[in-house]
Write an enzyme that holds these catalytic residues in place. Structure first.
Site, PDB file in Angstrom:
ATOM      1  N   ASP A   1       0.823  -1.213   0.000  1.00 53.59           N
ATOM      2  CA  ASP A   1       0.000   0.000   0.000  1.00 53.59           C
ATOM      3  C   ASP A   1       0.858   1.264   0.000  1.00 53.59           C
ATOM      4  O   ASP A   1       1.954   1.276   0.568  1.00 53.59           O
ATOM      5  CB  ASP A   1      -0.923  -0.021   1.238  1.00 53.59           C
ATOM      6  CG  ASP A   1      -2.081   0.946   1.090  1.00 53.59           C
ATOM      7  OD1 ASP A   1      -2.371   1.390  -0.041  1.00 53.59           O
ATOM      8  OD2 ASP A   1      -2.708   1.268   2.121  1.00 53.59           O
TER       9      ASP A   1
ATOM     10  N   ASN B   1       1.298   3.418  -2.981  1.00 52.17           N
ATOM     11  CA  ASN B   1       1.830   3.861  -4.284  1.00 52.17           C
ATOM     12  C   ASN B   1       1.290   5.238  -4.666  1.00 52.17           C
ATOM     13  O   ASN B   1       2.037   6.091  -5.161  1.00 52.17           O
ATOM     14  CB  ASN B   1       1.427   2.876  -5.390  1.00 52.17           C
ATOM     15  CG  ASN B   1       2.057   1.518  -5.221  1.00 52.17           C
ATOM     16  OD1 ASN B   1       2.947   1.346  -4.390  1.00 52.17           O
ATOM     17  ND2 ASN B   1       1.615   0.556  -6.004  1.00 52.17           N
TER      18      ASN B   1
ATOM     19  N   TRP C   1       2.845   8.012  -2.625  1.00 54.01           N
ATOM     20  CA  TRP C   1       4.248   8.220  -3.033  1.00 54.01           C
ATOM     21  C   TRP C   1       4.286   9.147  -4.245  1.00 54.01           C
ATOM     22  O   TRP C   1       5.097  10.078  -4.303  1.00 54.01           O
ATOM     23  CB  TRP C   1       4.891   6.870  -3.365  1.00 54.01           C
ATOM     24  CG  TRP C   1       6.342   6.961  -3.731  1.00 54.01           C
ATOM     25  CD1 TRP C   1       7.410   6.869  -2.887  1.00 54.01           C
ATOM     26  CD2 TRP C   1       6.881   7.184  -5.045  1.00 54.01           C
ATOM     27  NE1 TRP C   1       8.584   7.011  -3.585  1.00 54.01           N
ATOM     28  CE2 TRP C   1       8.292   7.209  -4.912  1.00 54.01           C
ATOM     29  CE3 TRP C   1       6.315   7.358  -6.306  1.00 54.01           C
ATOM     30  CZ2 TRP C   1       9.143   7.398  -5.991  1.00 54.01           C
ATOM     31  CZ3 TRP C   1       7.164   7.556  -7.388  1.00 54.01           C
ATOM     32  CH2 TRP C   1       8.564   7.574  -7.226  1.00 54.01           C
TER      33      TRP C   1
ATOM     34  N   ARG D   1      -0.617   9.023 -10.277  1.00 54.77           N
ATOM     35  CA  ARG D   1      -0.631   7.828  -9.425  1.00 54.77           C
ATOM     36  C   ARG D   1       0.056   6.627 -10.082  1.00 54.77           C
ATOM     37  O   ARG D   1       0.683   5.806  -9.408  1.00 54.77           O
ATOM     38  CB  ARG D   1      -2.070   7.467  -9.054  1.00 54.77           C
ATOM     39  CG  ARG D   1      -2.740   8.461  -8.116  1.00 54.77           C
ATOM     40  CD  ARG D   1      -4.178   8.058  -7.848  1.00 54.77           C
ATOM     41  NE  ARG D   1      -4.253   6.744  -7.196  1.00 54.77           N
ATOM     42  CZ  ARG D   1      -4.152   6.551  -5.883  1.00 54.77           C
ATOM     43  NH1 ARG D   1      -3.995   7.563  -5.071  1.00 54.77           N
ATOM     44  NH2 ARG D   1      -4.239   5.341  -5.392  1.00 54.77           N
TER      45      ARG D   1
ATOM     46  N   HIS E   1       2.648   3.375  -9.001  1.00 53.96           N
ATOM     47  CA  HIS E   1       2.503   1.931  -9.229  1.00 53.96           C
ATOM     48  C   HIS E   1       3.734   1.368  -9.945  1.00 53.96           C
ATOM     49  O   HIS E   1       4.192   0.268  -9.644  1.00 53.96           O
ATOM     50  CB  HIS E   1       1.236   1.643 -10.032  1.00 53.96           C
ATOM     51  CG  HIS E   1      -0.026   2.028  -9.309  1.00 53.96           C
ATOM     52  ND1 HIS E   1      -0.274   1.657  -8.003  1.00 53.96           N
ATOM     53  CD2 HIS E   1      -1.111   2.756  -9.703  1.00 53.96           C
ATOM     54  CE1 HIS E   1      -1.456   2.146  -7.630  1.00 53.96           C
ATOM     55  NE2 HIS E   1      -1.985   2.813  -8.630  1.00 53.96           N
TER      56      HIS E   1
ATOM     57  N   GLU F   1     -12.307  -4.515  -4.534  1.00 44.59           N
ATOM     58  CA  GLU F   1     -12.755  -3.139  -4.325  1.00 44.59           C
ATOM     59  C   GLU F   1     -12.007  -2.147  -5.225  1.00 44.59           C
ATOM     60  O   GLU F   1     -12.522  -1.072  -5.535  1.00 44.59           O
ATOM     61  CB  GLU F   1     -12.574  -2.728  -2.855  1.00 44.59           C
ATOM     62  CG  GLU F   1     -13.564  -3.372  -1.891  1.00 44.59           C
ATOM     63  CD  GLU F   1     -13.235  -4.821  -1.535  1.00 44.59           C
ATOM     64  OE1 GLU F   1     -12.080  -5.261  -1.769  1.00 44.59           O
ATOM     65  OE2 GLU F   1     -14.133  -5.524  -1.019  1.00 44.59           O
ATOM     66  N   ASN F   2     -10.796  -2.515  -5.646  1.00 45.64           N
ATOM     67  CA  ASN F   2     -10.007  -1.586  -6.479  1.00 45.64           C
ATOM     68  C   ASN F   2     -10.613  -1.358  -7.868  1.00 45.64           C
ATOM     69  O   ASN F   2     -10.251  -0.397  -8.555  1.00 45.64           O
ATOM     70  CB  ASN F   2      -8.558  -2.081  -6.625  1.00 45.64           C
ATOM     71  CG  ASN F   2      -7.729  -1.981  -5.358  1.00 45.64           C
ATOM     72  OD1 ASN F   2      -6.821  -2.766  -5.124  1.00 45.64           O
ATOM     73  ND2 ASN F   2      -8.032  -0.993  -4.500  1.00 45.64           N
TER      74      ASN F   2
HETATM   75  C1  IPE Z   1      -5.411  -2.708  -0.276  1.00 49.75           C
HETATM   76  O1  IPE Z   1      -5.084  -1.388  -0.435  1.00 49.75           O
HETATM   77  C2  IPE Z   1      -5.408  -3.405  -1.615  1.00 49.75           C
HETATM   78  C3  IPE Z   1      -4.098  -3.596  -2.232  1.00 49.75           C
HETATM   79  C4  IPE Z   1      -2.944  -3.257  -1.726  1.00 49.75           C
HETATM   80  C5  IPE Z   1      -4.115  -4.237  -3.524  1.00 49.75           C
HETATM   81  P1  IPE Z   1      -6.201  -0.265  -0.608  1.00 49.75           P
HETATM   82  O2  IPE Z   1      -5.474   1.024  -0.742  1.00 49.75           O
HETATM   83  O3  IPE Z   1      -7.109  -0.630  -1.709  1.00 49.75           O
HETATM   84  O4  IPE Z   1      -6.993  -0.354   0.767  1.00 49.75           O
HETATM   85  P2  IPE Z   1      -7.779   0.752   1.575  1.00 49.75           P
HETATM   86  O5  IPE Z   1      -8.757   1.368   0.619  1.00 49.75           O
HETATM   87  O6  IPE Z   1      -6.772   1.756   2.047  1.00 49.75           O
HETATM   88  O7  IPE Z   1      -8.414   0.026   2.698  1.00 49.75           O
HETATM   89  C1  IPE Z   2      -1.503   0.229  -3.386  1.00 50.51           C
HETATM   90  O1  IPE Z   2      -1.281   1.581  -3.433  1.00 50.51           O
HETATM   91  C2  IPE Z   2      -1.637  -0.387  -4.751  1.00 50.51           C
HETATM   92  C3  IPE Z   2      -3.005  -0.801  -5.097  1.00 50.51           C
HETATM   93  C4  IPE Z   2      -4.037  -0.786  -4.317  1.00 50.51           C
HETATM   94  C5  IPE Z   2      -3.194  -1.308  -6.451  1.00 50.51           C
HETATM   95  P1  IPE Z   2      -2.475   2.605  -3.478  1.00 50.51           P
HETATM   96  O2  IPE Z   2      -2.799   2.891  -4.900  1.00 50.51           O
HETATM   97  O3  IPE Z   2      -3.613   2.136  -2.651  1.00 50.51           O
HETATM   98  O4  IPE Z   2      -1.809   3.883  -2.821  1.00 50.51           O
HETATM   99  P2  IPE Z   2      -2.459   4.888  -1.800  1.00 50.51           P
HETATM  100  O5  IPE Z   2      -2.995   4.088  -0.647  1.00 50.51           O
HETATM  101  O6  IPE Z   2      -3.536   5.606  -2.542  1.00 50.51           O
HETATM  102  O7  IPE Z   2      -1.343   5.769  -1.396  1.00 50.51           O
HETATM  103 MG    MG Z   3      -4.075   2.369  -0.682  1.00 54.69          MG
END
Ligand code: IPE
Ligand code: IPE
Ligand code: MG
Length: 240
Positions: free
Chosen positions: A17, A19, A22, A30, A34, A64-65
């Site tokens: 988590d 990315n 960062w 974003r 990644h 959920e993503n």
């Molecule tokens: C969890 O991270 C899913 C992955 C790392 C793939 P999220 O960023 O989606 O989770 P929440 O929304 O902060 O709970």
């Molecule tokens: C985790 O990083 C990667 C995925 C969930 C695919 P995020 O994209 O959730 O990064 P933040 O949490 O928004 O910083």
């Molecule tokens: Mg995240």
């Protein structure tokens, strides 16, 4: 010299988590986060091998993503095959079998193509496993397992009274995998976010402050030091 694998967790699961944050911190899109995160995957695969970890499960994309903006979802869906093509040689060099857990049918065909090809090309390796959680959700996995069990009950193949925890485990996406010993989440967030709900029952949890793109060999080594200091009891008592 002491064997680094002696006290190493056999199976490490990571919620990668941070990315987006960062990238945001640097005024970048974003997707750049990644891409940088993919470099951490490479670094952590190597570090895990050096520390004697046999199974590495990475939460790469949750059910959920899918609700994220289309451009980000598409970017992630093309990043995965690119990453696999670039780094598949590492799997061969280290005897690592690639596997995937999740609702894989939801992935675009182009993403599935390289994924399934590399999984098939590495199928015979037994030394290590890299498990990617893709379109994965713990509740989705348990729901899929319950549906499969319900079908078996309806067909008369299974008696409801015969259902034990092992029966449920047997219907998960990768039933033969042992439970993770250690779960790491980066970026300082302290939640499970629907990851391996069944399998994490007795995992040691570790929340690293580093954002995933900054989580490299040194941060992984620190996590391993923390794990080595943990005392696992599994509900019993320790004699020491
Ligand atoms: C969890 O991270 C899913 C992955 C790392 C793939 P999220 O960023 O989606 O989770 P929440 O929304 O902060 O709970
Ligand atoms: C985790 O990083 C990667 C995925 C969930 C695919 P995020 O994209 O959730 O990064 P933040 O949490 O928004 O910083
Ligand atoms: Mg995240």
């Amino acid at each position: 010299m002491s064997d680094p694998a002696a006290n190493a967790p056999h199976h490490v699961a990571i919620i990668m988590d941070g990315n987006g944050r960062w990238a945001q911190q640097r005024g970048l899109p974003r997707l750049k986060g990644h891409e940088q995160g993919a470099e951490s995957v490479r670094a952590v695969m190597k570090a895990a091998r050096d520390h004697g970890v046999r199974i590495l499960t990475l939460y790469a994309f949750s059910v959920e993503n899918w609700s994220r903006p289309a451009a980000e979802v598409n970017g992630l869906m093309t990043l995965l095959p690119r990453f696999l093509r670039k780094h598949e040689h590492l799997l061969h060099e280290n005897g690592t079998r690639l596997r995937a857990i999740g609702r894989l049918n939801d992935l675009p065909a182009a993403t599935r193509k390289d994924l399934f090809r590399v999984m098939s090309d590495t199928e015979s390796y037994t030394e290590r496993q890299l498990v990617l959680a893709l379109s994965y959700g713990g509740r989705a996995e348990l729901t899929d397992a319950v549906q499969a069990l319900a079908h078996r009950v309806r067909s008369g193949e299974l008696d409801p009274e015969e259902i034990q925890p092992e029966t449920i485990t047997a219907h998960l996406y990768a039933p033969d995998l042992p439970d993770p010993d250690f779960m790491i989440r980066t970026s300082g967030e302290q939640r499970i976010s629907n990851f391996l709900l069944w399998q994490l029952s007795y995992a040691e949890l570790y929340f690293a402050p580093a954002l995933w793109p900054e989580f490299r060999e040194e941060q992984f080594a620190e996590a391993m030091r923390v794990y080595a200091g943990r005392q696992r009891r599994f509900g019993g008592v320790t004699s020491c």
